[in-house]
Structure formats: C-alpha cells, structure tokens
Design a protein around this motif. Structure first.
Motif, PDB file in Angstrom:
ATOM      1  N   LEU A 136      -8.537  -0.632  -1.689  1.00 20.16           N
ATOM      2  CA  LEU A 136      -8.819  -0.922  -0.286  1.00 20.16           C
ATOM      3  C   LEU A 136     -10.310  -1.111  -0.014  1.00 20.16           C
ATOM      4  CD1 LEU A 136      -6.268   1.497   1.442  1.00 20.16           C
ATOM      5  CD2 LEU A 136      -6.088  -0.976   1.108  1.00 20.16           C
ATOM      6  N   GLU A 137     -11.148  -0.944  -1.022  1.00 27.62           N
ATOM      7  CA  GLU A 137     -12.591  -1.182  -0.937  1.00 27.62           C
ATOM      8  C   GLU A 137     -13.237  -0.524   0.295  1.00 27.62           C
ATOM      9  OE1 GLU A 137     -15.174  -2.797  -2.911  1.00 27.62           O
ATOM     10  OE2 GLU A 137     -13.573  -2.002  -4.194  1.00 27.62           O
ATOM     11  N   ASP A 157     -16.224  -2.950   1.953  1.00 26.96           N
ATOM     12  CA  ASP A 157     -16.234  -3.958   3.017  1.00 26.96           C
ATOM     13  C   ASP A 157     -16.250  -3.270   4.382  1.00 26.96           C
ATOM     14  OD1 ASP A 157     -13.599  -3.165   3.575  1.00 26.96           O
ATOM     15  OD2 ASP A 157     -12.753  -4.709   2.252  1.00 26.96           O
ATOM     16  N   LYS A 158     -16.032  -4.046   5.431  1.00 29.43           N
ATOM     17  CA  LYS A 158     -16.178  -3.518   6.791  1.00 29.43           C
ATOM     18  C   LYS A 158     -14.866  -3.025   7.407  1.00 29.43           C
ATOM     19  CE  LYS A 158     -20.627  -4.335   7.405  1.00 29.43           C
ATOM     20  NZ  LYS A 158     -21.605  -3.274   7.658  1.00 29.43           N
ATOM     21  N   LYS A 159     -13.819  -2.870   6.591  1.00 27.76           N
ATOM     22  CA  LYS A 159     -12.534  -2.449   7.171  1.00 27.76           C
ATOM     23  C   LYS A 159     -12.426  -0.933   7.280  1.00 27.76           C
ATOM     24  CE  LYS A 159      -7.644  -3.424   7.266  1.00 27.76           C
ATOM     25  NZ  LYS A 159      -6.524  -4.203   6.724  1.00 27.76           N
ATOM     26  N   TYR A 160     -12.892  -0.214   6.259  1.00 23.81           N
ATOM     27  CA  TYR A 160     -12.747   1.249   6.258  1.00 23.81           C
ATOM     28  C   TYR A 160     -14.093   1.908   5.957  1.00 23.81           C
ATOM     29  CZ  TYR A 160      -7.891  -0.153   5.330  1.00 23.81           C
ATOM     30  OH  TYR A 160      -6.669  -0.758   5.366  1.00 23.81           O
ATOM     31  N   PHE A 161     -14.454   2.892   6.789  1.00 21.02           N
ATOM     32  CA  PHE A 161     -15.591   3.756   6.490  1.00 21.02           C
ATOM     33  C   PHE A 161     -15.046   5.186   6.434  1.00 21.02           C
ATOM     34  CE2 PHE A 161     -20.393   3.812   6.717  1.00 21.02           C
ATOM     35  CZ  PHE A 161     -20.547   5.122   6.312  1.00 21.02           C
ATOM     36  N   ILE A 162     -15.143   5.810   5.259  1.00 23.29           N
ATOM     37  CA  ILE A 162     -14.685   7.189   5.073  1.00 23.29           C
ATOM     38  C   ILE A 162     -15.909   8.085   5.119  1.00 23.29           C
ATOM     39  CG2 ILE A 162     -13.489   8.783   3.535  1.00 23.29           C
ATOM     40  CD1 ILE A 162     -12.032   6.329   2.354  1.00 23.29           C
TER      41      ILE A 162
END
Length: 457
Positions: A136-137, A157-162
């Motif tokens: 999921l990068e 990428d800009k979809k997920y920030f953990i």
C-alpha cells in the motif's frame, strides 16, 4: 502556517536530531526544500542527515538563520533558545514540530494516528509492516527504528500516512486523523497534565477529531480507555479479558522461546492464528490494535499474518543486543512504571541466572511523581544500578536526587547502587556479571550506551 508549504524554500530545524524532527528533515529534503538544522550534540540521526546533504551545526547559533524563511522547533526547545528568539524577533516564521506536522499531513488522503501512553512505537511499526506487506506504499513516521524500513520513517505516496501520535503537551491535538487508535491511558507526563482526569480529557478531545466515517480503535481491557466509548465515529474495540471486544485474542499459548501464539476472533468468528516474535501479553494487545485497524482497511488476513509473524520488534523495545561474558544484554526504552513492569515480566519469562536492571530515570518531574512506584518495581530485579537522571527538557526544580530512589529500593532489596556515568557502570558490570545473567538497560535516555561499551571489541 502563514503560507502554503510549497512557498517555503529555506527551512531550519532546531533540535534536528530528535526522532520525529530528523524524519521531518528528511521528508522536507525529499520534497526539494533547502534544509538546515542544529542540535546540542551529534548522533546517528545527525550523521544520517548529513549524508543526505543537510548542513547541521552542533550548538545553537543565530548565524544559522540568516537566509531562513521557516523555523521548526521541537517541544524540548525552551523559549529562551537563542535561535528561536532570533527567529521570533526578526519576523522569521517559527512553528512547533507537532503543529507543523499537523499541517504537513493534511496533504494525505488518510492519516492513521496511533496514540496511547504505552506501546505507540511498537504498534505503529506493526501497522506499518502490515501496510508494506500489502503493497500500500504508506508514508510512515515512528518514534523508534524499524528494521523493515531501516529507520524510523518511510516516504511513500500521498494516500496513507501512518503516524505515532504523542499526547505530551497535547501534541496530538494538532493532527486531524481519519483513523485513530488508543492503546491505553495512564498517568504519565504529570508535569504538564497534573492529573489523570486531564489526560483522559486530552484523549477525549483527540478522539473527537476522528470523523464519523473514520475508525476509532480502542483497547477495552484498559479501564481508562473506556472513557472514550461515547464517540460519533465507527468504534472497533479489541481486548483479551473483555469478552465484548469486537476483536479478541483467545487460546493464548507460549512456546519455548516465550513467544505468544493466539487465535484472533472478529465478531466472534475465527479470523486467523498468529504467532509473534516479540515477548509479552502487552504485545498481544498491540498486535490486536494493528489487526483491528487492518481489518477496517480490508487488508487480507494472510498479509496481516505474514507481516506480524515476521515482525521482530523495534529498536530499544526489549531489544536483544548481544552477550558479554555469557550474560545476555537487552535494552528497553521503558520510562514509566507500567512500562518497566512489562519489562520485568518479559525478563522473568526468560530463563537466566541473576537479573540486572540498569535504570536511568527520564526527566526530574517523572522521577518525582513516580518515585515510590519506580522503587517498588525495580526492587523486583535481583540487582539494580541507578544512573544519574536524564533531564531532557527540564531543570531540577523538584530537587529530586538519585539517592532518594536508591534508599527507597534499599528498603526492599539491598542489592542497589547509584553510579553516575555510563563508563563507570560498564566497568562495575565487567567485574560483577556472570554467565547466564540477564542485563537490561532501562530508560528513554541514552542508557543503552552501557551495553554498547560492554560490547566494544
């Protein structure tokens, strides 16, 4: 911030070597910014950033800010810092780390925040491992080192920030999570919060920021976390003891290496069997939090299982460092009584001769607030060495002394001594430890230097 992030070109970070600050610096460098920084001492983090081409000054100097248009500073930086004062007095925009990170993460579609008094780094690392396994990068920021990404951050990428979200000075209130986890709530950081009710209220404010279509994941084995159950978002509960939990661990067993294996049930239906390679019941709960979040994102059970079964912990969380004279050396970041109790339970489960706790309390305020609890727990080890308190951001206005802790422990266990420096402690251990002893350096400061000295060739 007064402008969009894209408009800032020259950014300076005060306290750049900190775990969160150095990853912010690396991300900004990756974004094409001209990044500089300062810190009071060198470290592995600073060496890494210098290899990225970031100019770093050891010691704070106003000359560092001549061409800067944004200054980011950590919570550890006092208002009297010369660089911070220069920026404020010369119309250079200054912003605290958490506020900046709150702005920075707005560019991401999903912000997953892992909060709680204990276990944040491990759980953030578990979730990161699962998302990476699922390709999921994610972009990641953790408060400790994860081997899978060879550090504490990863640029995806800009979809997920953990994101590991800390409650200290209400830092996490600057974030706008789409999903949030609360692992537990305990009476820590009392220098700021003063009492447990204020801590619970801060977590209440934080979880209220989760939108109605977001997920709030709560450990309902923790009595204080139940305070958050009244929330408009989608709540997923997890636990071991509480049979009403949506995600549960059942049929727990431990193998010869004391690693737990358990069945995961989701809505009372079998989901998967997991065998961890990290010790302790607390890590079963951390894994359940990661599983709950991953289920909400519809990540395949096999991905979850594979990632968790490959996970071997993060740096400084009951981390095995090596052997000296046949004694086993471990290091643990534990700096709160509840965490040290978990460390003790992990140590107790390992077959060994005598145990040695090398403890450095982190901050004078925490030492003052938890002095008797520290004494009670540390006295359980066979031998205890107390190092000088690590002050971090504080001055000793509480007049706390290491010998007070030593004297309290001495009423329960006579095998306790105060030794000031890391080098002196290592010299003492070289003379005292024996084969099959278990030596654990404990604390959030650089107490692990003791083990590093012992392991030097």
């Amino acid at each position: 911030m007064k402008k969009n992030l894209e408009e800032y070109k020259n950014i300076h970070l005060i306290g750049i070597g900190g775990a969160s600050m150095y990853s912010i610096a690396a991300m900004l460098k990756n974004d094409g910014k001209n990044v500089t920084g300062s810190d009071m001492s060198t470290s592995d983090n600073i060496t890494y950033l210098e290899k990225l081409g970031i100019k770093i000054t050891i010691g704070h100097n106003t000359n560092n800010l001549k061409d800067v248009d944004l200054v980011i500073y950590s919570a550890a930086i006092g208002d009297d810092d010369e660089e911070l004062l220069y920026g404020r007095n010369n119309n250079i925009e200054t912003i605290e780390r958490a506020i900046f990170l709150g702005e920075y993460t707005k560019a991401y579609e999903n912000l997953i925040c892992i909060s709680g008094t204990h276990g944040k780094s491990t759980t953030t690392a578990m979730i990161s491992s699962i998302f990476l396994e699922a390709n999921l990068e994610p972009t990641i920021q953790i408060g400790a080192s994860l081997q899978k990404i060879q550090g504490n951050y990863y640029i995806g990428d800009k979809k997920y920030f953990i994101l590991e979200a800390c409650e200290y000075v209400d830092s996490f209130l600057h974030f706008n999570p789409t999903d949030a986890i609360v692992l537990n709530i305990d009476n820590d950081h009392l220098d700021y919060f003063k009492n447990l009710d204020n801590i619970k209220d801060s977590f209440k404010k934080f979880t209220s920021k989760v939108p109605k279509n977001g997920n709030l994941i709560l450990n309902i084995d923790d009595i204080n976390t139940k305070y958050l159950l009244n929330n408009d978002s989608n709540i997923i509960t997890y636990g071991i003891e509480n049979k009403k939990a949506i995600v549960q661990a059942r049929n727990i067993i431990f193998n010869d290496l004391v690693f737990p294996s358990f069945d995961v049930f989701y809505n009372n239906s079998f989901f998967e069997n997991i065998t961890l390679k990290v010790l302790g019941k607390h890590n079963i709960l951390n894994a359940l939090a990661a599983i709950s979040l991953s289920i909400s994102y519809k990540i395949d059970a096999i991905c979850i299982k594979n990632a968790l079964e490959e996970f071997r912990g993060v740096g400084r969380r009951f981390e095995y460092l090596g052997e000296y004279k046949g004694a086993y050396l471990f290091d643990d970041f534990a700096h709160h009584p509840t965490e040290i109790m978990a460390t003790y339970n992990s140590a107790k489960s390992i077959k060994h001769n005598e145990s040695w706790a090398i403890f450095q309390s982190h901050t004078f305020s925490r030492t003052y607030e938890h002095m008797e609890e520290f004494a009670d727990i540390l006295a359980k080890f066979d031998n205890i060495i107390i190092c000088d308190i690590y002050p971090a951001r504080e001055k000793n206005i509480w007049n706390v002394k290491e010998d007070t802790l030593v004297n309290l422990i001495n009423t329960k266990n006579k095998n306790v001594i105060h030794i000031s420096s890391y080098e002196e402690i290592a010299t003492y251990l070289k003379e005292k430890i024996k084969q099959n002893d278990l030596v654990i350096t404990i604390g959030a400061g650089p107490i692990n230097k003791v083990a590093k000295i012992l392991l030097e060739k």
